[in-house]
Design a protein around this motif. Structure first.
Motif, PDB file in Angstrom:
ATOM      1  N   ALA A   1       0.987  -1.324   0.021  1.00  0.00           N
ATOM      2  CA  ALA A   1       0.047  -0.080   0.127  1.00  0.00           C
ATOM      3  C   ALA A   1       0.795   1.120   0.041  1.00  0.00           C
ATOM      4  N   TRP A   2       1.861   1.206   0.920  1.00  0.00           N
ATOM      5  CA  TRP A   2       2.848   2.332   0.882  1.00  0.00           C
ATOM      6  C   TRP A   2       3.334   2.674  -0.373  1.00  0.00           C
ATOM      7  N   LYS A   3       3.787   1.646  -1.306  1.00  0.00           N
ATOM      8  CA  LYS A   3       4.534   1.777  -2.577  1.00  0.00           C
ATOM      9  C   LYS A   3       3.392   2.224  -3.584  1.00  0.00           C
ATOM     10  N   LEU A   4       2.349   1.420  -3.724  1.00  0.00           N
ATOM     11  CA  LEU A   4       1.257   1.718  -4.614  1.00  0.00           C
ATOM     12  C   LEU A   4       0.813   3.109  -4.598  1.00  0.00           C
ATOM     13  N   THR A   5       0.554   3.610  -3.418  1.00  0.00           N
ATOM     14  CA  THR A   5       0.129   5.153  -3.047  1.00  0.00           C
ATOM     15  C   THR A   5       1.094   6.293  -3.605  1.00  0.00           C
ATOM     16  N   GLN A   6       2.356   5.742  -3.790  1.00  0.00           N
ATOM     17  CA  GLN A   6       3.372   6.745  -4.248  1.00  0.00           C
ATOM     18  C   GLN A   6       3.130   7.019  -5.897  1.00  0.00           C
ATOM     19  N   SER A   7       2.501   6.006  -6.274  1.00  0.00           N
ATOM     20  CA  SER A   7       2.290   6.296  -7.904  1.00  0.00           C
ATOM     21  C   SER A   7       1.322   7.333  -8.265  1.00  0.00           C
ATOM     22  N   PRO A   8       1.743   8.019  -9.204  1.00  0.00           N
ATOM     23  CA  PRO A   8       0.644   9.088  -9.887  1.00  0.00           C
ATOM     24  C   PRO A   8      -0.400   8.541 -10.635  1.00  0.00           C
ATOM     25  N   LEU A   9      -0.296   7.012 -10.845  1.00  0.00           N
ATOM     26  CA  LEU A   9      -1.239   6.326 -11.397  1.00  0.00           C
ATOM     27  C   LEU A   9      -2.314   5.918 -10.837  1.00  0.00           C
ATOM     28  N   CYS A  10      -2.130   5.897  -9.393  1.00  0.00           N
ATOM     29  CA  CYS A  10      -3.166   5.235  -8.489  1.00  0.00           C
ATOM     30  C   CYS A  10      -3.991   6.371  -7.835  1.00  0.00           C
ATOM     31  N   THR A  11      -5.309   6.224  -8.332  1.00  0.00           N
ATOM     32  CA  THR A  11      -6.138   7.375  -8.004  1.00  0.00           C
ATOM     33  C   THR A  11      -6.654   7.044  -6.404  1.00  0.00           C
ATOM     34  N   GLU A  12      -7.162   5.755  -6.203  1.00  0.00           N
ATOM     35  CA  GLU A  12      -7.677   5.506  -5.044  1.00  0.00           C
ATOM     36  C   GLU A  12      -7.329   4.026  -4.780  1.00  0.00           C
ATOM     37  N   LEU A  13      -6.811   3.840  -3.469  1.00  0.00           N
ATOM     38  CA  LEU A  13      -6.356   2.554  -3.337  1.00  0.00           C
ATOM     39  C   LEU A  13      -7.513   1.806  -1.799  1.00  0.00           C
ATOM     40  N   PHE A  14      -7.958   0.674  -2.149  1.00  0.00           N
ATOM     41  CA  PHE A  14      -8.897  -0.169  -1.289  1.00  0.00           C
ATOM     42  C   PHE A  14      -8.084  -1.290  -0.900  1.00  0.00           C
ATOM     43  N   VAL A  15      -7.863  -1.460   0.504  1.00  0.00           N
ATOM     44  CA  VAL A  15      -7.422  -2.695   0.770  1.00  0.00           C
ATOM     45  C   VAL A  15      -8.369  -3.547   1.935  1.00  0.00           C
ATOM     46  N   ALA A  16      -8.348  -4.825   1.249  1.00  0.00           N
ATOM     47  CA  ALA A  16      -9.347  -5.722   1.942  1.00  0.00           C
ATOM     48  C   ALA A  16      -8.626  -6.795   2.450  1.00  0.00           C
ATOM     49  N   PRO A  17      -8.850  -6.914   4.101  1.00  0.00           N
ATOM     50  CA  PRO A  17      -9.284  -6.003   4.967  1.00  0.00           C
ATOM     51  C   PRO A  17      -8.404  -5.008   5.412  1.00  0.00           C
TER      52      PRO A  17
ATOM     53  N   PRO B   1     -10.490 -11.710   1.847  1.00  0.00           N
ATOM     54  CA  PRO B   1     -10.029 -11.871   0.553  1.00  0.00           C
ATOM     55  C   PRO B   1     -10.476 -13.264  -0.297  1.00  0.00           C
ATOM     56  N   ASN B   2     -10.980 -14.260   0.555  1.00  0.00           N
ATOM     57  CA  ASN B   2     -11.291 -15.395  -0.092  1.00  0.00           C
ATOM     58  C   ASN B   2     -12.781 -15.545  -0.394  1.00  0.00           C
ATOM     59  N   ASP B   3     -13.282 -14.555  -0.162  1.00  0.00           N
ATOM     60  CA  ASP B   3     -14.945 -14.325  -0.400  1.00  0.00           C
ATOM     61  C   ASP B   3     -15.087 -13.636  -1.746  1.00  0.00           C
ATOM     62  N   PHE B   4     -14.903 -14.407  -2.992  1.00  0.00           N
ATOM     63  CA  PHE B   4     -14.643 -13.737  -4.246  1.00  0.00           C
ATOM     64  C   PHE B   4     -15.812 -13.193  -4.644  1.00  0.00           C
ATOM     65  N   GLU B   5     -17.086 -13.744  -4.170  1.00  0.00           N
ATOM     66  CA  GLU B   5     -18.389 -12.958  -4.766  1.00  0.00           C
ATOM     67  C   GLU B   5     -18.455 -11.398  -3.987  1.00  0.00           C
ATOM     68  N   ALA B   6     -18.015 -11.259  -2.822  1.00  0.00           N
ATOM     69  CA  ALA B   6     -18.071  -9.914  -2.130  1.00  0.00           C
ATOM     70  C   ALA B   6     -16.714  -9.155  -2.828  1.00  0.00           C
ATOM     71  N   VAL B   7     -15.753  -9.736  -3.287  1.00  0.00           N
ATOM     72  CA  VAL B   7     -14.687  -9.077  -3.878  1.00  0.00           C
ATOM     73  C   VAL B   7     -15.210  -8.532  -5.109  1.00  0.00           C
ATOM     74  N   LYS B   8     -15.939  -9.302  -5.826  1.00  0.00           N
ATOM     75  CA  LYS B   8     -16.349  -8.694  -7.096  1.00  0.00           C
ATOM     76  C   LYS B   8     -17.381  -7.638  -6.949  1.00  0.00           C
ATOM     77  N   THR B   9     -18.102  -7.717  -5.863  1.00  0.00           N
ATOM     78  CA  THR B   9     -19.255  -6.582  -5.726  1.00  0.00           C
ATOM     79  C   THR B   9     -18.550  -5.472  -5.603  1.00  0.00           C
ATOM     80  N   LEU B  10     -17.490  -5.362  -4.628  1.00  0.00           N
ATOM     81  CA  LEU B  10     -16.518  -4.361  -4.417  1.00  0.00           C
ATOM     82  C   LEU B  10     -15.907  -3.714  -5.758  1.00  0.00           C
TER      83      LEU B  10
ATOM     84  N   ALA C   1     -18.122 -10.046 -16.287  1.00  0.00           N
ATOM     85  CA  ALA C   1     -18.009  -8.850 -15.801  1.00  0.00           C
ATOM     86  C   ALA C   1     -16.423  -8.171 -15.235  1.00  0.00           C
ATOM     87  N   LEU C   2     -15.749  -9.236 -15.049  1.00  0.00           N
ATOM     88  CA  LEU C   2     -14.552  -8.961 -14.331  1.00  0.00           C
ATOM     89  C   LEU C   2     -13.291  -9.272 -15.441  1.00  0.00           C
TER      90      LEU C   2
END
Length: 423
Positions: A16-32, A48-57, A87-88
């Protein structure tokens, strides 16, 4: 783009620390996520193992890339779930297919892959409850210590190294017949013991080409001098001082290239990290194990040494354009020291308030087992924090981490004071 990162440990906070340094990252979501990711991204309380919940998000938040931290979702097939969903399917998942994840999900599959591709590794045989007596006989042909590995995922606890033959037989029976590690030890791999010093090699591949990431060495045991019980890792150093140019060339030629070619030859889809656990015997590298994601706490020293934009790097992986990516590393050494809850890796308590973050100077504090509660950061796991520092060598880097750890405080806090002792 909006990005979703799956996981909740120190590795994920480092990502997360490294990804959010990128200008290409608009918003980062972390689950959980944890208290550290909460400060720089948006935590979402889903498994992270609830793939249907991941899909919805993913659909709800218009997420354009998914980065998978831990092994479980990969072994359970999150890559394939996305690929096979209408859809994914255009959303890249950074991580291998379910078949590729078997390199970590099954010790037997990994050994078969190594042997088939002529990659140096220890001699082995596999056994089940039905063949336990043959397992006893195989143990008798080996010299101690004896290495027993649960075939499946056992949260880093499925490998036993035992000096006594009778004890090894007893443990084999406990694993196979008494299901000591549940379904993970329905099959057990017995290996010859290789005597040497361990290190880890990390590779990022798009399935066609690869980039070698920095080497690292982690320290698994709870006690100083590498004594006591195994843990998820008590600290790490990168680069590994004893891995010189000649040794790194051997790793690349004998292990990395045959691994990537083996995946290609077997038509295994693999877009993500290959973590190769190695042992240096004499001056030769042998593979102990594969993991299909970054290690923890190695991520906390490897990612801080990558100068390149991580989102751009992952885009190159997703588009199979890694061969053209200009990859840049920091030449400094990075060292991380894990701060753990008293009693870990056995029983420990959660919910203790952590103080002192505001006094940290010149180190990065990655959160592992933490959460926010009533405005405070509290402990929420065995391994609580990873304190990472840079230096001209590992001594300078570890010294800085230790100086900053002394400014942190929670009840019964513990850490090893000898990270790098064997270097």
């Amino acid at each position: 783009m909006n990005i979703l990162l799956l996981g909740s440990g120190g590795r994920e906070h480092a990502f997360a620390w490294k990804l959010t340094q990128s200008p290409l990252c608009t918003e980062l979501f972390v689950a959980p996520g944890n208290a550290g990711t909460h400060q720089i991204a948006k935590n979402i309380a889903i498994n992270p193992n609830d793939f249907e919940a991941v899909k919805t998000l993913v659909l709800q938040e218009d997420i354009k890339m998914v980065v998978v931290g831990p092994e479980d979702p990969l072994v359970n097939g999150v890559y394939d779930f996305f690929k096979n969903d209408k859809a994914l399917k255009t959303i890249p998942v950074i991580g291998p297919s379910k078949q590729g994840a078997k390199l970590e999900g099954s010790k037997e599959f990994a050994k078969q892959f190594l042997v088939k591709n002529n990659i140096p590794t220890a001699k082995y045989q596999s056994f089940t409850a039905e063949t336990v007596t043959e397992g006893f006989a195989f143990l008798e042909t080996l010299h101690p210590p004896f290495v027993l590995k649960a075939d499946g995922l056992a949260a880093g606890k499925g490998v036993l190294i035992i000096n006594d033959l009778q004890e090894a037989k007893d443990e084999l029976k406990k694993m196979l017949v008494d299901a000591k590690f549940g379904a993970a030890s329905a099959k057990v791999v017995i290996e010859e013991f290789l005597d040497g010093i361990e290190l880890s090699c990390f590779v990022l591949t798009d399935g066609k080409s690869y980039k070698l990431l920095p080497t690292a060495k982690d320290y698994k045991r709870i006690g100083e001098g590498d004594q006591g019980l195994n843990t998820g890792g008590m600290g790490a150093i990168s680069p590994v001082p004893f891995a010189d140019a000649e040794f790194l060339q051997k790793i690349e030629e004998r292990i990395v290239i045959p691994t990537i070619n083996g995946l290609k030859n077997d038509q295994i889809e693999y877009r993500g990290f290959v973590f190769i656990g190695l042992i240096k015997v004499g001056n030769d590298p042998f593979v102990i194990e594969y993991n299909v994601r970054m290690g923890d706490p190695e991520t906390e020293v490897v990612l801080p040494r990558i100068k390149s934009d991580l989102v751009a790097l992952f885009k190159a992986v997703a588009n199979e354009e890694l061969v053209d990516f200009h990859f840049e590393l920091d030449t400094r050494t990075a060292a991380t020291v894990m701060v753990v809850a008293g009693g870990y890796p056995e029983e420990y308590k959660k919910g203790d308030t952590i103080t002192g973050f505001e006094n940290i100077e010149g180190s990065i504090v990655f959160h592992a087992g933490t959460k926010f509660e009533n405005g405070n950061v509290v402990t929420n796991g065995g391994r609580v924090l990873a304190v990472t520092s840079y230096g001209n060598d590992f001594k300078e880097a570890t010294k800085k981490s230790y100086q900053n750890i002394e400014k942190l405080n929670f009840d019964k806090m513990y850490y090893r004071k000898d990270i790098g002792f064997d270097l």
